[in-house]
Design a protein around this motif. Structure first.
Motif, PDB file in Angstrom:
ATOM      1  N   ALA A   1       0.709  -1.137  -0.059  1.00 57.00           N
ATOM      2  CA  ALA A   1      -0.036   0.028  -0.072  1.00 57.00           C
ATOM      3  C   ALA A   1       0.903   1.223   0.162  1.00 57.00           C
ATOM      4  CB  ALA A   1      -0.839   0.066   1.292  1.00 57.00           C
ATOM      5  N   LYS A   2       2.107   1.110   0.704  1.00 58.83           N
ATOM      6  CA  LYS A   2       2.943   2.215   0.775  1.00 58.83           C
ATOM      7  C   LYS A   2       3.651   2.618  -0.519  1.00 58.83           C
ATOM      8  CE  LYS A   2       4.084   2.035   5.820  1.00 58.83           C
ATOM      9  NZ  LYS A   2       4.857   1.559   6.434  1.00 58.83           N
ATOM     10  N   MET A   3       3.828   1.566  -1.127  1.00 59.90           N
ATOM     11  CA  MET A   3       4.434   1.954  -2.386  1.00 59.90           C
ATOM     12  C   MET A   3       3.398   2.316  -3.626  1.00 59.90           C
ATOM     13  SD  MET A   3       7.449  -0.930  -3.328  1.00 59.90           S
ATOM     14  CE  MET A   3       6.289  -2.489  -2.963  1.00 59.90           C
ATOM     15  N   GLN A   4       2.423   1.755  -3.533  1.00 64.73           N
ATOM     16  CA  GLN A   4       1.164   2.269  -4.420  1.00 64.73           C
ATOM     17  C   GLN A   4       0.817   3.740  -4.390  1.00 64.73           C
ATOM     18  OE1 GLN A   4      -1.679  -0.595  -3.172  1.00 64.73           O
ATOM     19  NE2 GLN A   4      -1.619  -1.968  -5.075  1.00 64.73           N
ATOM     20  N   VAL A   5       0.804   4.368  -2.767  1.00 62.28           N
ATOM     21  CA  VAL A   5       0.468   5.425  -2.777  1.00 62.28           C
ATOM     22  C   VAL A   5       1.659   6.343  -3.264  1.00 62.28           C
ATOM     23  CG1 VAL A   5       0.116   7.268  -0.689  1.00 62.28           C
ATOM     24  CG2 VAL A   5      -0.934   4.926  -0.579  1.00 62.28           C
ATOM     25  N   GLN A   6       3.081   6.098  -2.848  1.00 61.77           N
ATOM     26  CA  GLN A   6       4.161   6.828  -3.480  1.00 61.77           C
ATOM     27  C   GLN A   6       4.221   6.752  -4.947  1.00 61.77           C
ATOM     28  OE1 GLN A   6       6.097   8.374  -1.881  1.00 61.77           O
ATOM     29  NE2 GLN A   6       8.284   8.378  -2.225  1.00 61.77           N
ATOM     30  N   ILE A   7       3.717   5.907  -5.504  1.00 60.82           N
ATOM     31  CA  ILE A   7       3.771   5.952  -7.156  1.00 60.82           C
ATOM     32  C   ILE A   7       2.489   7.164  -7.337  1.00 60.82           C
ATOM     33  CG2 ILE A   7       2.823   4.765  -9.035  1.00 60.82           C
ATOM     34  CD1 ILE A   7       4.273   2.329  -8.105  1.00 60.82           C
ATOM     35  N   ALA A   8       1.302   6.988  -6.923  1.00 63.23           N
ATOM     36  CA  ALA A   8       0.356   7.942  -7.070  1.00 63.23           C
ATOM     37  C   ALA A   8       0.887   9.238  -6.867  1.00 63.23           C
ATOM     38  CB  ALA A   8      -0.830   7.562  -6.411  1.00 63.23           C
TER      39      ALA A   8
ATOM     40  N   ILE B   1      12.535  11.461 -10.682  1.00 64.71           N
ATOM     41  CA  ILE B   1      11.139  11.056 -10.171  1.00 64.71           C
ATOM     42  C   ILE B   1      10.604   9.984 -11.028  1.00 64.71           C
ATOM     43  CG2 ILE B   1       8.749  11.862 -10.146  1.00 64.71           C
ATOM     44  CD1 ILE B   1       9.366  14.267  -8.864  1.00 64.71           C
ATOM     45  N   LYS B   2      11.040  10.047 -12.420  1.00 66.42           N
ATOM     46  CA  LYS B   2      10.772   9.058 -13.404  1.00 66.42           C
ATOM     47  C   LYS B   2      11.523   7.822 -13.033  1.00 66.42           C
ATOM     48  CE  LYS B   2       9.620  12.249 -17.193  1.00 66.42           C
ATOM     49  NZ  LYS B   2       9.946  12.837 -18.447  1.00 66.42           N
ATOM     50  N   ASN B   3      12.822   7.983 -12.610  1.00 66.94           N
ATOM     51  CA  ASN B   3      13.398   6.835 -12.181  1.00 66.94           C
ATOM     52  C   ASN B   3      12.553   6.131 -11.075  1.00 66.94           C
ATOM     53  OD1 ASN B   3      15.139   7.200 -14.375  1.00 66.94           O
ATOM     54  ND2 ASN B   3      16.896   8.222 -13.385  1.00 66.94           N
ATOM     55  N   GLN B   4      12.450   6.909 -10.121  1.00 67.27           N
ATOM     56  CA  GLN B   4      11.885   6.224  -9.119  1.00 67.27           C
ATOM     57  C   GLN B   4      10.302   5.520  -9.241  1.00 67.27           C
ATOM     58  OE1 GLN B   4      11.460   8.943  -5.597  1.00 67.27           O
ATOM     59  NE2 GLN B   4      10.741   7.583  -4.267  1.00 67.27           N
ATOM     60  N   ILE B   5       9.770   6.060  -9.931  1.00 71.44           N
ATOM     61  CA  ILE B   5       8.389   5.842 -10.349  1.00 71.44           C
ATOM     62  C   ILE B   5       8.848   4.084 -11.042  1.00 71.44           C
ATOM     63  CG2 ILE B   5       6.255   5.646 -11.988  1.00 71.44           C
ATOM     64  CD1 ILE B   5       6.409   8.885 -11.467  1.00 71.44           C
ATOM     65  N   THR B   6       9.501   4.142 -11.886  1.00 69.61           N
ATOM     66  CA  THR B   6      10.054   2.716 -12.552  1.00 69.61           C
ATOM     67  C   THR B   6      10.371   1.810 -11.682  1.00 69.61           C
ATOM     68  OG1 THR B   6      10.737   4.079 -14.705  1.00 69.61           O
ATOM     69  CG2 THR B   6      11.498   1.854 -14.304  1.00 69.61           C
TER      70      THR B   6
ATOM     71  N   LEU C   1       9.929   1.591  -8.272  1.00 65.54           N
ATOM     72  CA  LEU C   1       8.764   1.271  -7.349  1.00 65.54           C
ATOM     73  C   LEU C   1       7.635   0.406  -8.111  1.00 65.54           C
ATOM     74  CD1 LEU C   1       7.857   4.670  -5.820  1.00 65.54           C
ATOM     75  CD2 LEU C   1       8.702   2.522  -4.536  1.00 65.54           C
ATOM     76  N   ASN C   2       7.388   0.617  -9.566  1.00 64.95           N
ATOM     77  CA  ASN C   2       6.718  -0.060 -10.260  1.00 64.95           C
ATOM     78  C   ASN C   2       7.133  -1.494 -10.569  1.00 64.95           C
ATOM     79  OD1 ASN C   2       4.176   1.154 -11.002  1.00 64.95           O
ATOM     80  ND2 ASN C   2       5.217   2.470 -12.566  1.00 64.95           N
ATOM     81  N   HIS C   3       8.580  -1.712 -10.453  1.00 67.03           N
ATOM     82  CA  HIS C   3       9.240  -2.852 -10.614  1.00 67.03           C
ATOM     83  C   HIS C   3       9.177  -3.744  -9.351  1.00 67.03           C
ATOM     84  CE1 HIS C   3      12.167  -5.965 -11.942  1.00 67.03           C
ATOM     85  NE2 HIS C   3      12.889  -5.799 -10.581  1.00 67.03           N
TER      86      HIS C   3
END
Length: 425
Positions: free
Chosen positions: A119-126, A169-174, A176-178
Motif C-alpha cells: 500500500a505504501k508503494m502504491q501511494v508513493q507512485i500515485a 522522479i521518473k526513475n523512482q516511479i520505474t 517502485l513499479n518494478h
C-alpha cells in the motif's frame, strides 16, 4: 477536545450548477476531518466553469485571503484537481495560505493510512505521478529518493535542476513499479494456491465508510471467537486501505474466504485508480461481491453509481453481487433485517440477526450448485479423505473393510475431481 491541535482550513469550490455539488462539498469537509483538519469556513462561487488561470475569480480570492486572516486558517482546500498554472497563480494571490486541491488531500490521507509495504508503494507512485507535472524550476522535489543512485551526479551535465528532478522522479516511479510487480507476482501465486482448495471467495466492496470492515468483523464474531482475526474499523473516510482476507467457517462446515477491500469515493484521483488496481484483485477473482451501502446517507444512490463506475473502470465485471444496505438502524423509518428479492438486503452490520440473514444469502449464492455425494475412498488414497474433510461439508463418515465411506456436500469441481470414488448410497 483535541480541536486545538487540528489545522484550521477553509474549503472551497466552483459550482457549475451540478446536482452533486453540495454533496461533494460536504464530502470534502469529511475528507479534511479525516486528514486531522478542522473546517473554519466554506467558500463557493457560481461559474459556468472554473477560471482557467486562477480557478476562482479575483474578487473571490481577495475574500478568501481576508477570511483566512479572520479565522486564522493556514490552508485552503479546493474541491477539484487544479492545473499547475492554477496552483501557481492562486498561490501568488493567496499570500501565506497553503493550497491543497482535492487530489492532494486524498493522496495525503492515503499516505498517512497506508500500513503494508504494498500500500505504501502504491501511494508513493500515485503521489509521484501527481507531483511530476507540478514541479517548478529551482524547487526541490520533496518526494524524491535521496541521492539518485550510483553515478547520478555525473550524468546529464547540461540538464537544468528541473530536468534532473523530473528524471529522478521518473526513475523512482520505474523502480517502485518494478518492486510492486514482484510483490503482485507473489500474491498471484498465493491466490492460485487458494484457488486449488476450491474454497469460494467473497469480496466486500463499496463506498468508503459504508461499513465493510464492520461487516467482516461482525461475521468473524458470529462464527469465530479469535480476536486476532478482527480488522481495524473506525467511523471515518478511508479508515483502512489494505485488503484483508479472512476465512469464515460456518456451523454446517461450509466455508468461504471473505476479503475487505479499499473503499471508493467520488472524484477518486486517476493516479489512485491505477495504483490501487492490484488491491482489488481479490474482488476481480471473487465468486461473489457484496456491495456495502450506507443506507443512512441521503446520497446512497449516488454512492452506488460511483462504486459501480469505479469497478467497471478496474475491470471488475460479470460477478454476482448482493446489494447490502447497511446502517438501517440509523433510519427510523426502516425495518431490518429485510431481504428484498434474491440479491438485496437491508441490514445493520452490528446486528447478529442481520448478519445471519446475510450469511444465508451468501451461502444460497455460493453453494447453489452444491450436491450431496457419497464416496468410498480406498485406504491407499487417504489424501482425498483429508481433502474432503478440509474443503467440503461432511454429512457422514464411516469406515469399511475397503476404505472410508464419506457422504459430503461438494461443489461440481470436487464432484468431478473425485468421481472415480463415487458410489450409490
Amino acid at each position: 477536545m483535541q480541536e486545538m491541535n487540528l489545522t484550521k482550513v477553509i474549503v472551497g469550490g466552483v459550482s457549475q450548477q451540478q446536482d452533486s455539488f453540495d454533496y461533494d462539498m460536504a464530502e470534502l469537509t469529511e475528507l479534511a476531518k479525516a486528514n486531522n483538519m478542522t473546517v473554519v469556513a466554506t467558500v463557493n462561487q457560481n461559474l459556468d466553469k472554473p477560471i482557467a488561470a486562477t480557478y476562482f475569480g479575483i474578487g473571490k480570492i481577495d475574500e478568501i485571503r481576508q477570511l483566512a486572516e479572520e479565522n486564522e486558517a493556514t490552508v485552503l482546500v479546493l474541491n477539484d484537481e487544479l492545473t499547475p498554472s492554477q496552483i501557481r497563480n492562486l498561490e501568488k494571490g493567496l499570500g501565506k495560505l497553503i493550497l491543497m486541491d482535492r487530489t492532494r488531500l486524498i493522496l495525503a490521507i492515503f499516505a498517512n493510512r497506508a500500513k503494508s509495504k504494498e500500500a505504501k508503494m502504491q501511494v508513493q507512485i500515485a503521489r509521484l505521478r501527481y507531483e511530476l507535472p507540478r514541479l517548478r524550476a529551482g524547487e526541490q522535489a520533496n518526494l524524491m529518493q535521496q541521492g539518485g543512485g550510483p553515478g547520478f551526479a555525473n550524468r546529464g551535465s547540461g540538464e537544468t535542476k528541473l530536468e534532473l528532478n523530473q528524471r529522478t522522479i521518473k526513475n523512482q516511479i520505474t523502480h517502485l513499479n518494478h518492486e510492486l510487480k514482484t510483490m503482485e507476482t507473489a500474491q498471484q501465486t498465493m491466490r492460485k494456491q487458494r484457488d486449488k482448495t476450491t474454497i469460494p471467495t467473497v469480496a466486500l466492496v463499496g463506498y468508503t465508510n459504508a461499513g465493510k470492515s464492520t461487516t467482516l468483523n461482525g461475521l468473524l464474531r458470529l462464527f469465530d471467537e479469535q480476536e486476532t482475526k478482527q480488522v481495524f474499523e473506525k467511523d471515518m473516510l478511508f479508515a483502512t486501505l489494505d485488503t484483508s482476507v479472512r476465512e469464515i467457517n460456518l456451523p454446517d462446515k461450509k466455508k468461504f474466504l471473505l476479503s475487505d477491500t479499499v473503499g471508493f469515493i467520488n472524484k477518486l484521483p486517476t493516479q489512485l485508480i491505477k495504483a490501487f488496481r492490484s488491491t482489488l484483485a481479490e474482488a476481480a477473482q471473487a465468486d461473489l461481491l457484496i456491495q456495502v451501502i450506507d443506507f443512512s446517507d441521503p446520497h446512497y444512490e449516488e454512492m452506488i453509481k460511483v462504486t459501480e463506475k469505479n469497478l467497471n473502470e478496474m475491470g471488475v465485471t460479470d460477478i454476482p453481487m448482493i446489494y447490502a444496505y447497511n446502517k438501517a438502524d440509523l433510519r427510523k423509518d426502516t425495518r431490518y433485517p429485510l431481504q428484498n428479492g434474491e440479491h438485496n438486503l437491508v441490514y445493520a452490520a452490528n446486528d447478529p440477526a442481520s448478519l445471519k440473514l446475510l450469511t444465508k444469502m451468501i451461502t444460497a449464492t455460493l453453494f447453489a450448485d452444491m450436491q450431496q455425494v457419497t464416496f468410498l475412498i480406498p485406504f491407499a488414497a487417504g489424501k482425498w479423505v483429508d481433502y474432503l474433510n478440509e474443503n467440503t461439508s461432511i454429512v457422514e463418515q464411516t469406515y469399511t473393510e475397503t476404505g472410508t465411506k464419506i457422504k459430503a456436500n461438494v461443489l461440481p469441481i470436487d464432484h468431478e475431481r473425485l468421481s472415480q470414488f463415487e458410489i450409490t448410497d
